[in-house]
Design an enzyme around this catalytic site. Structure first.
Site, PDB file in Angstrom:
ATOM      1  N   GLY A 107     -13.135  -3.828   0.432  1.00  0.00           N
ATOM      2  CA  GLY A 107     -14.525  -3.393   0.561  1.00  0.00           C
ATOM      3  C   GLY A 107     -14.889  -2.321  -0.451  1.00  0.00           C
ATOM      4  O   GLY A 107     -15.987  -2.326  -1.019  1.00  0.00           O
ATOM      5  N   LYS A 167     -19.784 -15.941   1.853  1.00  0.00           N
ATOM      6  CA  LYS A 167     -21.220 -15.768   2.095  1.00  0.00           C
ATOM      7  C   LYS A 167     -21.998 -15.146   0.947  1.00  0.00           C
ATOM      8  O   LYS A 167     -21.557 -14.162   0.355  1.00  0.00           O
ATOM      9  CB  LYS A 167     -21.413 -14.859   3.309  1.00  0.00           C
ATOM     10  CG  LYS A 167     -20.975 -15.459   4.605  1.00  0.00           C
ATOM     11  CD  LYS A 167     -21.368 -14.501   5.702  1.00  0.00           C
ATOM     12  CE  LYS A 167     -20.958 -15.006   7.069  1.00  0.00           C
ATOM     13  NZ  LYS A 167     -21.028 -13.873   8.024  1.00  0.00           N
ATOM     14  N   GLY A 215     -10.166  -8.902  -0.592  1.00  0.00           N
ATOM     15  CA  GLY A 215      -8.984  -9.213   0.219  1.00  0.00           C
ATOM     16  C   GLY A 215      -8.414 -10.602  -0.007  1.00  0.00           C
ATOM     17  O   GLY A 215      -7.235 -10.768  -0.330  1.00  0.00           O
ATOM     18  N   ARG A 239       0.826  -1.220   0.000  1.00  0.00           N
ATOM     19  CA  ARG A 239       0.000   0.000   0.000  1.00  0.00           C
ATOM     20  C   ARG A 239       0.854   1.262   0.000  1.00  0.00           C
ATOM     21  O   ARG A 239       0.458   2.271  -0.585  1.00  0.00           O
ATOM     22  CB  ARG A 239      -0.936  -0.004   1.197  1.00  0.00           C
ATOM     23  CG  ARG A 239      -2.068  -0.982   0.986  1.00  0.00           C
ATOM     24  CD  ARG A 239      -3.023  -0.958   2.128  1.00  0.00           C
ATOM     25  NE  ARG A 239      -4.208  -1.743   1.801  1.00  0.00           N
ATOM     26  CZ  ARG A 239      -5.063  -2.191   2.690  1.00  0.00           C
ATOM     27  NH1 ARG A 239      -4.884  -1.938   3.970  1.00  0.00           N
ATOM     28  NH2 ARG A 239      -6.114  -2.883   2.312  1.00  0.00           N
TER      29      ARG A 239
HETATM   30  P1  ADP Z   1     -12.787 -12.008  -0.545  1.00  0.00           P
HETATM   31  O1  ADP Z   1     -12.005 -11.505   0.659  1.00  0.00           O
HETATM   32  O2  ADP Z   1     -11.876 -12.298  -1.698  1.00  0.00           O
HETATM   33  O3  ADP Z   1     -13.925 -11.094  -0.893  1.00  0.00           O
HETATM   34  P2  ADP Z   1     -14.397 -13.753   1.124  1.00  0.00           P
HETATM   35  O4  ADP Z   1     -13.929 -13.030   2.327  1.00  0.00           O
HETATM   36  O5  ADP Z   1     -15.809 -13.623   0.723  1.00  0.00           O
HETATM   37  O6  ADP Z   1     -13.427 -13.411  -0.132  1.00  0.00           O
HETATM   38  O7  ADP Z   1     -14.189 -15.333   1.327  1.00  0.00           O
HETATM   39  C1  ADP Z   1     -12.978 -15.906   1.587  1.00  0.00           C
HETATM   40  C2  ADP Z   1     -13.082 -17.042   2.571  1.00  0.00           C
HETATM   41  O8  ADP Z   1     -14.038 -18.010   2.152  1.00  0.00           O
HETATM   42  C3  ADP Z   1     -11.765 -17.767   2.664  1.00  0.00           C
HETATM   43  O9  ADP Z   1     -11.313 -17.721   4.012  1.00  0.00           O
HETATM   44  C4  ADP Z   1     -12.087 -19.177   2.229  1.00  0.00           C
HETATM   45  O10 ADP Z   1     -11.379 -20.163   2.953  1.00  0.00           O
HETATM   46  C5  ADP Z   1     -13.561 -19.292   2.507  1.00  0.00           C
HETATM   47  N1  ADP Z   1     -14.198 -20.365   1.705  1.00  0.00           N
HETATM   48  C6  ADP Z   1     -14.344 -20.402   0.381  1.00  0.00           C
HETATM   49  N2  ADP Z   1     -14.940 -21.539  -0.002  1.00  0.00           N
HETATM   50  C7  ADP Z   1     -15.172 -22.254   1.113  1.00  0.00           C
HETATM   51  C8  ADP Z   1     -15.794 -23.515   1.385  1.00  0.00           C
HETATM   52  N3  ADP Z   1     -16.271 -24.288   0.400  1.00  0.00           N
HETATM   53  N4  ADP Z   1     -15.887 -23.913   2.670  1.00  0.00           N
HETATM   54  C9  ADP Z   1     -15.402 -23.139   3.665  1.00  0.00           C
HETATM   55  N5  ADP Z   1     -14.812 -21.939   3.472  1.00  0.00           N
HETATM   56  C10 ADP Z   1     -14.698 -21.492   2.218  1.00  0.00           C
HETATM   57 MG    MG Z   2     -12.387 -11.650   2.788  1.00  0.00          MG
END
Ligand code: ADP
Ligand code: MG
Length: 403
Positions: free
Chosen positions: A379, A204, A356, A38
């Site tokens: 975000g 989620k 992230g 950053r």
């Molecule tokens: P980003 O930060 O890229 O937006 P998220 O925070 O939404 O992504 O999701 C990332 C998390 O989701 C990771 O810690 C990953 O391990 C978890 N994850 C993804 N698929 C699964 C799964 N099938 N079961 C459990 N955890 C999962």
């Molecule tokens: Mg995340």
């Protein structure tokens, strides 16, 4: 958005310029910076201002301090910045507060081409409240306002939003990093080159449904994986065993799928999955989507799904990816995520990664350089592609207020 004024179009020579940067870097327990990405990302804007002979004052938040929290100080960041800017900048003048007589003196004594760094902006309780008095007293110190902190552009705080209106429109603008983010993320929303593939995974549905809904309006196809896909599969009536899913989001998931069908947006859900008894299992096995055992959980997309996702990504003209496709932090469940990362790198079209954990996966695979744009704002990038107006960007074009 085209009305955003570039830092390079501002007259800054000899002027006191406040630059909101995002120096919210990760640190270890002793305060040592573990990743300076950053800080490096802000260098083009800082160097431009220095070369133009501006008197540059940088401000950022660091962590979530409660008032003046000594271990959340900008000191180590100032030191790192000094190393990165040497020899072009001889020293970084460090302020021990955000506003006050000490800061005023440092700012007023700056000479052309010199750089100062304010203390952690969130040491001031008014910062996150977008307190008008604080915005005014910060603005009073400067002649020009620049925002280059894309990572906090989704927050309406004094330094990201409240201050901006006290500068005339030709005395405020966006730094190079913020401009680059807006340019690439805007390409995902308007006049997108097709085929346009959107890949969404992660934890989620509730975090990502707005992103999915907005991008489905423009995408050619939407590929869904990760824990999120479990909820969509359950909404289609599949038995998902012990898989992580959101039972209260089945209707939302179903409605999304129905809307896409009606509007002829192709949605591809996993047709095979890697399952294991627990998240701590040391190996997984691939099963068809209809064969998830009752006492096991889906932890990654299966190899056939990963191949399908990869071939669609490679053939696309534009790809946006957010969210890991599985529990990629654990080796046995990381194949799907890394297959997508490699396909992104191999794609000749415009490829953008945001979020992230997805960005972390791309760096871990060493593929950052092969992706068109790796967004620095977690975000903020998601809110941008959701179609929201980010306060930090809107503030750069709002009407001027009397000082
Ligand atoms: P980003 O930060 O890229 O937006 P998220 O925070 O939404 O992504 O999701 C990332 C998390 O989701 C990771 O810690 C990953 O391990 C978890 N994850 C993804 N698929 C699964 C799964 N099938 N079961 C459990 N955890 C999962
Ligand atoms: Mg995340």
């Amino acid at each position: 958005m085209s009305s955003l004024r570039k830092v390079s179009d501002l007259d800054v020579a000899g002027k006191r310029v406040f630059v909101r940067v995002d120096f919210n870097v990760p640190q270890d327990s002793r305060g040592a910076i573990t990743d300076d990405t950053r800080i490096r990302a802000a260098l083009p804007t800082i160097l431009h201002l220095v070369e133009q002979g501006a008197r540059v004052v940088l401000g950022s938040h660091l962590g979530r301090p409660k008032g003046k929290t000594p271990n959340l100080t900008m000191l180590p960041i100032g030191e790192r910045l000094a190393e990165l800017l040497a020899p072009k900048v001889a020293e970084i003048k460090l302020c021990d507060e955000v506003v006050g007589d000490g800061v005023r003196k440092v700012v007023m004594d700056l000479r052309n081409g010199e750089v100062a760094l304010l203390e952690n902006l969130r040491w001031e309780p008014g910062e996150e409240k977008n307190d008008e008095a604080l915005s005014k007293s910060l603005a009073a110190l400067f002649e020009v306002y620049v925002n280059d902190a894309f990572g906090t552009a989704h927050r309406a705080h004094c330094s990201t939003a409240g201050m901006a209106k006290y500068f005339p429109s030709d005395r405020r603008g966006a730094g190079f990093l913020l401009l680059r983010e807006v340019e690439f993320l805007s390409r995902l929303l308007h006049n997108v080159e097709r085929p346009y593939v959107v890949v969404v995974g992660g934890a989620k549905v509730s975090d990502k449904i707005s992103v999915l809904t907005n991008l489905a309006k423009v995408a050619s196809s939407v590929l869904i994986g990760g824990a999120m896909a479990n909820t969509f599969l359950a909404a289609q009536g599949k038995a998902m065993g012990k898989s992580k899913l959101e039972a209260d989001k089945l209707t939302v998931a179903k409605q999304f799928l129905e809307r896409c069908k009606k509007e002829q947006v192709e949605v591809i859900l996993p047709f095979d999955l890697v399952v294991a008894p627990t998240v701590d299992s040391t190996e997984g096995r691939a099963v068809e989507v209809d064969a998830v055992p009752a006492d096991e959980m889906a932890l990654d997309i299966g190899p056939a799904t990963a191949r399908e996702f990869a071939s669609r990504i490679k053939a696309a003209k534009t790809v946006f990816w957010n969210g890991p496709l599985g529990l990629f932090e654990k080796k046995p469940f990381s194949d799907g995520t890394f297959a997508v990362a490699r396909a992104m790198a191999a794609c000749e079209g415009t490829t953008v990664v945001g979020g992230g954990d997805s960005v972390a996966a791309v760096s871990e695979a060493g593929l950052d350089q092969n992706i068109t744009h790796v967004s620095t704002g977690g975000g903020a990038s998601l809110e941008f592609v959701e179609g929201q107006t980010l306060p930090g960007i809107a503030a750069l074009t709002e009407p001027e207020a009397a000082r």
